[in-house]
Motif scaffolding. Structure first.
Motif, PDB file in Angstrom:
ATOM      1  N   HIS A 114      39.895  62.825  25.366  1.00 14.72           N
ATOM      2  CA  HIS A 114      39.174  61.712  25.034  1.00 14.72           C
ATOM      3  C   HIS A 114      39.952  60.426  25.132  1.00 14.72           C
ATOM      4  CE1 HIS A 114      42.521  62.361  21.924  1.00 14.72           C
ATOM      5  NE2 HIS A 114      42.474  61.046  21.760  1.00 14.72           N
ATOM      6  N   GLN A 115      41.434  60.591  25.978  1.00 16.94           N
ATOM      7  CA  GLN A 115      41.680  59.367  26.322  1.00 16.94           C
ATOM      8  C   GLN A 115      41.517  59.203  27.846  1.00 16.94           C
ATOM      9  OE1 GLN A 115      42.865  57.059  24.619  1.00 16.94           O
ATOM     10  NE2 GLN A 115      44.034  58.164  22.685  1.00 16.94           N
ATOM     11  N   LEU A 116      40.935  60.281  28.486  1.00 18.00           N
ATOM     12  CA  LEU A 116      40.922  60.091  29.893  1.00 18.00           C
ATOM     13  C   LEU A 116      40.108  58.814  30.371  1.00 18.00           C
ATOM     14  CD1 LEU A 116      41.114  61.280  32.809  1.00 18.00           C
ATOM     15  CD2 LEU A 116      39.242  62.876  32.256  1.00 18.00           C
ATOM     16  N   PRO A 117      38.957  58.461  29.715  1.00 15.20           N
ATOM     17  CA  PRO A 117      38.287  57.072  30.135  1.00 15.20           C
ATOM     18  C   PRO A 117      39.423  56.130  30.541  1.00 15.20           C
ATOM     19  CG  PRO A 117      36.874  58.267  28.517  1.00 15.20           C
ATOM     20  CD  PRO A 117      38.301  58.744  28.348  1.00 15.20           C
ATOM     21  N   TYR A 118      40.398  55.898  29.506  1.00 15.29           N
ATOM     22  CA  TYR A 118      41.282  54.641  29.718  1.00 15.29           C
ATOM     23  C   TYR A 118      42.388  54.852  30.792  1.00 15.29           C
ATOM     24  CZ  TYR A 118      38.832  53.908  25.195  1.00 15.29           C
ATOM     25  OH  TYR A 118      37.863  53.679  24.268  1.00 15.29           O
ATOM     26  N   TYR A 119      42.644  56.195  31.035  1.00 13.05           N
ATOM     27  CA  TYR A 119      43.319  56.465  32.466  1.00 13.05           C
ATOM     28  C   TYR A 119      42.700  56.150  33.589  1.00 13.05           C
ATOM     29  CZ  TYR A 119      46.931  58.463  29.122  1.00 13.05           C
ATOM     30  OH  TYR A 119      48.063  58.846  28.118  1.00 13.05           O
ATOM     31  N   LEU A 120      41.438  56.407  33.643  1.00 15.64           N
ATOM     32  CA  LEU A 120      40.461  56.088  34.390  1.00 15.64           C
ATOM     33  C   LEU A 120      40.425  54.680  34.699  1.00 15.64           C
ATOM     34  CD1 LEU A 120      37.597  58.788  34.125  1.00 15.64           C
ATOM     35  CD2 LEU A 120      39.616  58.971  35.491  1.00 15.64           C
ATOM     36  N   ASP A 121      40.292  53.758  33.896  1.00 18.73           N
ATOM     37  CA  ASP A 121      40.435  52.396  33.852  1.00 18.73           C
ATOM     38  C   ASP A 121      41.783  51.940  34.525  1.00 18.73           C
ATOM     39  OD1 ASP A 121      37.921  52.179  32.607  1.00 18.73           O
ATOM     40  OD2 ASP A 121      38.627  51.480  30.676  1.00 18.73           O
ATOM     41  N   GLU A 122      42.816  52.603  34.116  1.00 17.51           N
ATOM     42  CA  GLU A 122      44.125  52.044  34.637  1.00 17.51           C
ATOM     43  C   GLU A 122      44.018  52.539  36.148  1.00 17.51           C
ATOM     44  OE1 GLU A 122      48.758  52.838  34.601  1.00 17.51           O
ATOM     45  OE2 GLU A 122      47.732  53.544  33.092  1.00 17.51           O
ATOM     46  N   TYR A 123      43.753  53.526  36.653  1.00 17.14           N
ATOM     47  CA  TYR A 123      43.543  54.138  37.943  1.00 17.14           C
ATOM     48  C   TYR A 123      42.622  52.990  38.801  1.00 17.14           C
ATOM     49  CZ  TYR A 123      43.461  56.484  42.334  1.00 17.14           C
ATOM     50  OH  TYR A 123      43.587  56.832  43.506  1.00 17.14           O
ATOM     51  N   THR A 124      41.455  52.659  38.051  1.00 18.30           N
ATOM     52  CA  THR A 124      40.612  51.714  38.636  1.00 18.30           C
ATOM     53  C   THR A 124      41.309  50.399  39.017  1.00 18.30           C
ATOM     54  OG1 THR A 124      38.737  52.710  38.003  1.00 18.30           O
ATOM     55  CG2 THR A 124      38.435  50.517  38.541  1.00 18.30           C
ATOM     56  N   PHE A 125      42.120  49.858  38.078  1.00 19.32           N
ATOM     57  CA  PHE A 125      42.706  48.506  37.982  1.00 19.32           C
ATOM     58  C   PHE A 125      43.735  48.561  39.373  1.00 19.32           C
ATOM     59  CE2 PHE A 125      46.328  46.051  36.903  1.00 19.32           C
ATOM     60  CZ  PHE A 125      45.991  44.714  36.558  1.00 19.32           C
ATOM     61  N   ARG A 126      44.472  49.662  39.267  1.00 15.17           N
ATOM     62  CA  ARG A 126      45.604  49.797  40.453  1.00 15.17           C
ATOM     63  C   ARG A 126      44.844  49.939  41.827  1.00 15.17           C
ATOM     64  NH1 ARG A 126      50.106  50.082  38.538  1.00 15.17           N
ATOM     65  NH2 ARG A 126      50.561  50.598  36.225  1.00 15.17           N
ATOM     66  N   PHE A 127      43.630  50.754  41.783  1.00 15.90           N
ATOM     67  CA  PHE A 127      42.965  51.241  43.123  1.00 15.90           C
ATOM     68  C   PHE A 127      42.697  49.788  43.737  1.00 15.90           C
ATOM     69  CE2 PHE A 127      39.855  52.353  46.179  1.00 15.90           C
ATOM     70  CZ  PHE A 127      40.512  53.421  46.724  1.00 15.90           C
TER      71      PHE A 127
END
Length: 320
Positions: A265-278
């Motif tokens: 349920h927290q995965l979407p926010y980790y994806l947001d972090e990865y998107t921000f970095r990428f």
């Protein structure tokens, strides 16, 4: 925000030492956040008037309606009792390290008394990493899904307990990748991928896929749909190389930085972090990422503790 190009050492600190010099106390942090929140000058959230007084408590009081406003009200810093200079340090470390850090790493670097404090701060910041009104992808865009998670014996691919993640990535030239968008899907290989594509890809763009039948509808939605069937390809990664590279890097990041300690349920926010970095991987200064995250933090809702947890999760002590 101001459309001019931000300048290192003028609009944001370029080193950690400069960070300490710029923000020695709470007032200096408040002044900096005020400039980010109201780049064209103070605007009363109640009556939109611009004339104000500064109170002795550091609040902005509207001369027209008398409304008192804190620069942190309605932001991720809302109601915090922790000095803002203490907040600025983890934001610097989070953005200045190329691959980021885990909550445990943040706890160790900053000497937090508990893991729960670092975890909660990280999740508040992740919710500020993606702007809802961000521009859509355009040009040539690869679109596909990947499966994220551990090994499920006897359940290969979509039949496993892994989580499907949708990926859209721009292709700039032969080898270069542009921006990326990521999102969790409810189920793999459904029309959800098409619906999501229409939300993140500009109409008129060329969308390249692996030819899944459910994706043929893209041509009816204003996209030029190019596809190559990947089921029988000797090298499936060659069909959509950009998507496969992003998927590989994402999984490596989850393993190397977070050690796969990610709740579904927290995965979407980790994806947001990865998107921000990428999407900012080519930034000339890591300090610019600190600046961008603060820009977004002052327009992001507070997300109190109860919003960070599922109802069935154990409570985390209040850290503010």
């Amino acid at each position: 925000m101001d459309d001019r190009e931000s300048v290192r050492g003028v609009d944001y600190p370029s080193t950690y030492q400069q960070l300490l010099e710029w923000f020695p106390d709470n007032q200096s942090c408040l002044d900096y956040l005020a400039a980010l929140r109201w780049p064209d000058g103070f605007v009363c959230p109640k009556c939109t008037a611009r004339e104000f007084w500064r109170t002795g408590a550091g609040l902005w009081m509207c001369r027209s309606c008398g409304r008192r406003t804190s620069v942190t009200a309605g932001t991720i810093f809302d109601r915090t009792r922790t000095p803002l200079s203490t907040w600025f340090a983890p934001i610097w470390f989070l953005t200045s390290q190329k691959n980021g850090m885990s909550a445990l790493g943040l706890q160790r670097v900053l000497g937090f008394g508990s893991y729960e404090t670092a975890w909660a701060w990280m999740h508040k910041l992740r919710r500020a990493m993606v702007r809802p009104e961000r521009d859509k992808l355009s040009g040539l865009v690869e679109l596909d899904e990947t499966m994220i998670g551990g090994v499920s014996p006897g359940k290969p691919g979509a039949g496993s307990d892994k989580v499907p993640v949708m990926i859209a990535v721009e292709r700039n030239g032969t080898r270069r990748l542009g921006r990326v968008r990521l999102a969790v899907a409810q189920r793999p290989n459904t029309g959800e991928l098409v619906d999501w594509a229409s939300q993140v890809i500009e109409p008129g763009s060329t969308v390249r896929t692996d030819g899944l039948r459910t994706l043929r509808r893209l041509s009816e939605l204003g996209y030029k749909h190019e596809f190559t069937t990947g089921y029988n390809a000797a090298d499936k990664a060659s069909v959509l190389p950009g998507v496969h590279l992003v998927a590989s890097l994402l999984k490596r990041w989850l393993i190397g930085t977070l050690h796969f300690r990610v709740e579904e349920h927290q995965l979407p926010y980790y994806l947001d972090e990865y998107t921000f970095r990428f999407n900012r991987r080519n930034a000339k200064s890591r300090g610019l990422l600190f600046y961008r995250l603060l820009e977004q933090a002052v327009v992001t809702d507070p997300h109190p503790l109860h919003e960070l947890l599922r109802p069935d999760e154990a409570p985390i002590p209040d850290f503010t």
